[in-house]
Design a protein around this motif. Structure first.
Motif, PDB file in Angstrom:
ATOM      1  N   SER A 183       0.797  -1.222   0.000  1.00 21.05           N
ATOM      2  CA  SER A 183       0.000   0.000   0.000  1.00 21.05           C
ATOM      3  C   SER A 183       0.838   1.284   0.000  1.00 21.05           C
ATOM      4  O   SER A 183       0.288   2.364  -0.186  1.00 21.05           O
ATOM      5  CB  SER A 183      -0.985  -0.007   1.169  1.00 21.05           C
ATOM      6  N   ASP A 194       1.770   0.220   7.077  1.00 15.19           N
ATOM      7  CA  ASP A 194       3.129  -0.304   7.211  1.00 15.19           C
ATOM      8  C   ASP A 194       3.934  -0.058   5.926  1.00 15.19           C
ATOM      9  O   ASP A 194       3.362   0.332   4.895  1.00 15.19           O
ATOM     10  CB  ASP A 194       3.110  -1.807   7.580  1.00 15.19           C
ATOM     11  N   ASP A 196       6.069  -1.885   3.296  1.00  7.21           N
ATOM     12  CA  ASP A 196       6.512  -3.169   2.751  1.00  7.21           C
ATOM     13  C   ASP A 196       7.665  -2.885   1.806  1.00  7.21           C
ATOM     14  O   ASP A 196       7.542  -2.065   0.898  1.00  7.21           O
ATOM     15  CB  ASP A 196       5.364  -3.845   1.990  1.00  7.21           C
TER      16      ASP A 196
HETATM   17 MG    MG Z   1       1.364  -3.137   3.759  1.00  7.73          MG
END
Ligand code: MG
Ligand code: CTP
Length: 512
Positions: A183, A194, A196
């Motif tokens: 995202s 978060d 990634d």
């Molecule tokens: Mg994520």
């Protein structure tokens, strides 16, 4: 409803990613005394060269992201920096572009903190108030997206953290790169999500190298491993160890190497990001696909943001891993729903694959081919408004989860290939269920909330407030109120009540 000409938008996106990476390499992250004025920071740092961009934010103290116009300025800054001296503690002598500014005194006026860029979303109560002032559900949905989406600054900070991590990984693999995925870049990221990160070793692995057919050649001697997964595990072991032992600001490092997709998880305190570092090529490809879907029609992003926010407000999703539905699963569910509208709003993945030029993209044995040139994609003329949100809830309130699987490749439900309460086929690794973790209780809660939310939205047409008074939560705002969760728990009981009683109860709760 198609927003604007998306001519070659995907190559523009690739260019922007590259540009962001490049900007990040010319940037430094500096911890400053609380409420230092940006002007003072700029004045001091500009002695090393021209500065393109500087912004501050709060996370474990005040931090400034400073992007220089030239790489040489960063080198000059690093050359001029001192080693922290502290008689009581020993330092790991790893130098990085994460630094501390000393010697400046705090300013007492509030001006500087006002300029600070928030890196988290507004609290849900504030969001509810903001939405209550909007005049239509469509406007509420757009307003929610605007409040939650990643800002320019947050996106820069994400690329900078990847670049700082790359410096650590480069001690072993100088040609590697670390790219954000998920995202952070797929267009559905919410402030605070978060980070990634994908460790890209393709530059080294030789996949792209062409050897001459004749003549002498040299090749590297390399240690052999039994599997690709084994290689990933050993690389992540050492990088995880380095992050843990040497990475400034990296705390709580966990090496989760036996997971299906091995990863290193840690918190990067100076940015406030929870980070996952993996080496999964297919996940990168999924991010590209989601980005493409999000760009095809603005309703895609609006609906995904709204459903994700609604799910978080009701504990359908959680920041703790467990049997909950994940944001990724929800996103795929929204895409599937939009593919099924008549006329469809977005095409199936099989259609996007058929439109792709002849050269296939096969990653780890999975066909990940899909068209990247937006001009080749013909959208159907669907003019539905964001009343689609209500349709979404109705769709999943009655979906045959016990028998059917959600499949965006086909755009049609398929028979479930395995017993799992919720089955969502991974778009590229088609034998995998994206929502394997979800248990029956969580699915039931989701369905119950969909039923309740569809019902609430249908009622909200009559509750649009007339302007001029303190706004009462209505429409989408009502859906985000925690109050409604209790409504779901007693749904079975309420079902037996006559409709007039339900409406009376609802109006009472809205008044409150
Ligand atoms: Mg994520
Ligand atoms: N992914 C996947 N299969 C899963 C879970 C994740 O392929 N079962 C991939 C997807 O590409 C996903 C990415 O890994 O976008 C990151 O996963 P995650 O952080 O869980 O989802 P995000 O889309 O980043 O959403 P969030 O904002 O919750 O982090």
């Amino acid at each position: 409803m198609r927003q604007k000409s998306t001519t070659m938008a995907s190559s523009i996106a690739a260019h922007r990613l590259h540009q962001r990476q490049e900007q990040a390499e010319r940037s430094v992250l500096i911890n400053c005394p609380h409420k230092t004025s940006e002007k003072k920071i700029l004045k001091f740092l500009s002695s090393h060269g021209d500065i393109n961009k500087c912004f501050t934010y709060e996370s474990y103290g005040m931090h400034a992201v400073v992007e220089f116009a030239s790489q040489d300025s960063v080198s000059s800054l690093l050359d001029g920096a001192g080693i922290p001296s502290n008689n009581h503690e020993s330092m790991v002598p790893y130098k990085s572009r994460l630094m501390t500014l000393r010697g400046l005194t705090e300013v007492t006026n509030q001006q500087s903190s006002k300029l600070s860029h928030p890196q988290t979303t507004i609290p849900i109560n504030e969001l509810i108030q903001r939405l209550s002032q909007e005049e239509s559900i469509d406007q509420q949905i757009i307003s929610l997206t605007e409040a939650y989406q990643l800002t320019e600054e947050n996106s820069r900070l994400r690329f900078l953290v990847c670049s700082l991590l790359k410096d650590i990984a480069a001690a072993y693999f100088p040609e590697c790169s670390i790219k954000p995925f998920g995202s952070s870049v797929n267009g559905f990221g919410k402030l605070g999500c978060d980070l990634d990160m994908f460790l890209d070793l393709d530059g080294i692995s030789g996949r792209n190298l062409k050897m001459p057919k004749s003549g002498l050649t040299l090749e590297y001697q390399m240690k052999r491993a039994t599997s690709e997964r084994g290689v990933t595990q050993s690389i992540l072991t050492v990088i995880g160890e380095c992050v843990d032992q040497f990475g400034p600001g990296c705390v709580g490092v966990q090496k989760i190497l036996n997971a299906r997709c091995p990863l290193v998880r840690f918190a990067h305190q100076p940015s406030g990001f929870q980070c996952d570092l993996t080496a999964n090529n297919v996940a990168m490809k999924i991010s590209e696909l989601l980005y493409l879907y999000g760009q095809l029609d603005p309703r895609v992003r609006h609906l995904v943001f709204t459903v994700r926010c609604w799910a978080r407000a009701h504990g359908v999703t959680s920041s703790i891993p467990g049997a909950w539905i994940t944001n990724f699963s929800l996103t795929v569910m929204v895409l599937f729903f939009l593919q099924g509208r008549r006329p469809s709003i977005i095409p199936t993945l099989d259609h996007l694959r058929d439109l792709a030029p002849a050269d296939k993209s096969v990653i780890e044995g999975n066909d990940c081919t899909f068209v990247c040139d937006f001009d080749r994609i013909q959208l159907q003329n669907n003019t539905e408004t964001l009343k689609l949100l209500c349709e979404f809830f109705e769709f999943y309130a009655t979906f045959a989860f016990s028998k059917k699987s959600i499949n965006i490749r086909k755009g049609k439900e398929q028979n479930k290939p395995e017993v799992a309460p919720l089955h969502i086929q991974n778009p590229f690794e088609t034998a995998l269920n994206v929502s394997k973790n979800v248990n029956g209780t969580q699915l039931e809660r989701f369905v119950a909330l969909c039923q309740e939310s569809a019902w609430l939205l249908q009622q909200s047409d009559n509750t649009v407030p007339k302007g001029g008074r303190t706004p009462t939560p209505w429409g989408l705002a009502t859906l985000l109120l925690p109050l409604q969760v209790a409504g779901v728990k007693s749904r079975k009981k309420r079902k037996r009540e006559p409709a007039s009683e339900r409406i009376k109860g609802l109006l009472e709760s809205l008044k409150n």
